[in-house]
Motif scaffolding. Sequence first.
Motif, PDB file in Angstrom:
ATOM      1  N   GLN A  83       0.704   9.971  11.975  1.00  0.00           N
ATOM      2  CA  GLN A  83       2.051   9.675  11.464  1.00  0.00           C
ATOM      3  C   GLN A  83       2.404   8.200  11.655  1.00  0.00           C
ATOM      4  O   GLN A  83       3.471   7.753  11.227  1.00  0.00           O
ATOM      5  CB  GLN A  83       3.096  10.561  12.176  1.00  0.00           C
ATOM      6  N   LEU A  84       1.497   7.430  12.311  1.00  0.00           N
ATOM      7  CA  LEU A  84       1.789   6.024  12.607  1.00  0.00           C
ATOM      8  C   LEU A  84       1.100   5.058  11.647  1.00  0.00           C
ATOM      9  O   LEU A  84       1.308   3.855  11.710  1.00  0.00           O
ATOM     10  CB  LEU A  84       1.346   5.680  14.038  1.00  0.00           C
ATOM     11  N   PHE A  85       0.203   5.582  10.807  1.00  0.00           N
ATOM     12  CA  PHE A  85      -0.541   4.674   9.927  1.00  0.00           C
ATOM     13  C   PHE A  85      -1.025   5.406   8.690  1.00  0.00           C
ATOM     14  O   PHE A  85      -0.996   6.640   8.620  1.00  0.00           O
ATOM     15  CB  PHE A  85      -1.752   4.067  10.669  1.00  0.00           C
ATOM     16  N   SER A  86      -1.469   4.613   7.713  1.00  0.00           N
ATOM     17  CA  SER A  86      -2.208   5.192   6.591  1.00  0.00           C
ATOM     18  C   SER A  86      -3.590   4.556   6.613  1.00  0.00           C
ATOM     19  O   SER A  86      -3.809   3.524   7.269  1.00  0.00           O
ATOM     20  CB  SER A  86      -1.477   4.923   5.279  1.00  0.00           C
ATOM     21  N   ILE A  87      -4.552   5.184   5.949  1.00  0.00           N
ATOM     22  CA  ILE A  87      -5.904   4.649   5.932  1.00  0.00           C
ATOM     23  C   ILE A  87      -6.214   4.179   4.517  1.00  0.00           C
ATOM     24  O   ILE A  87      -6.107   4.952   3.565  1.00  0.00           O
ATOM     25  CB  ILE A  87      -6.939   5.711   6.375  1.00  0.00           C
TER      26      ILE A  87
END
Length: 327
Positions: free
Chosen positions: A257-261
């Motif tokens: 929930q803290l990043f996208s890839i």
Amino acid sequence: MKFLLQCTAITLFISCMPTKKKVVIAHRSASGYLPEHTLEATAMAHSWDVDFIEPDIVMTKDNELVILHDHHLDTTTNVAEIYPERMREDGRYYAIDFKLQELKKLSVNERIDLRTKKPIFPGRFELTKSSFQIPTLREFIELVQGLNKTTGRNVGIYPEIKKPEFHLKHGKDITKHTIETLREYGYEDSGQIYIQSFWPSTLIRLKKEFKTKIPLVQLIASDDWGESSADYSEMLTDNGLKKIATYAKGIGPWSHQLFSINNKNLEPNNLVEKAHSYGLVVHPYTHRLDSLPDGVTNKQFLDFMFEELEVDGIFSDFADRVLDYLD
Ligand code: CA
């Protein structure tokens, strides 16, 4: 406790300022190396001198608190072999249907996929080797406190109250039993504890009804997991975080929930920053050496978490490796 040193070269000299300490939580004890939540795994995690060890708590039929991640028994024990007739209609075995002495007859194994019966993490402890039991919360606490005494360390505990709605529906007030047990062992004023739960009402009750001073952490799931009736998408918004800050000290979001890839690169969003702006600490779950985002190394992942996102702590199945990194 571990400190990160932040060093900056300023013209003619180098100044090193300690930044805020990072909290390392042994997720389900040393679960990367031994079957999760067993006393053996807890002793191992304690030997690393982690900040906290995490017990997940569920209740038995005779109102004992035991350390299990699931309110089911079939993914981490041999319950189907020992008590085949105790399966419910949905094909599952529930801890709440068993008395403690019955649970003590089970052997705990590495977590398996129920469909394939194969281990979820094939590189971890051999399924059929050795012998492990389900511990009670009391046995867990007495082990941690006993080791604190003999080693002179100050390892804390980070209990999670599991499925409070499910327990209440079955007439079990797991929140009340848990806080009473923790107080009995001196945790109310110890500064050696956080309590976490996915269900906000449990944390609000702990604060308002039980008037605890223990810092509380709101876990945030993904809505599609069916974890509870709470609205987790809402918790990720400004309004949601503001509301959480009225009863909790921090949040425990799923790390994803803290990043996208993007093309094997981790791209941060502003959740940590937003949570910090409401005075909340952020302890995401879960760092796993054997389940890192595709193409991302351990060092890259931890650099990203601690230096770029500036999380305040992390849950890890391999807490020893997080401690090595922070050193
Ligand atoms: Ca947990």
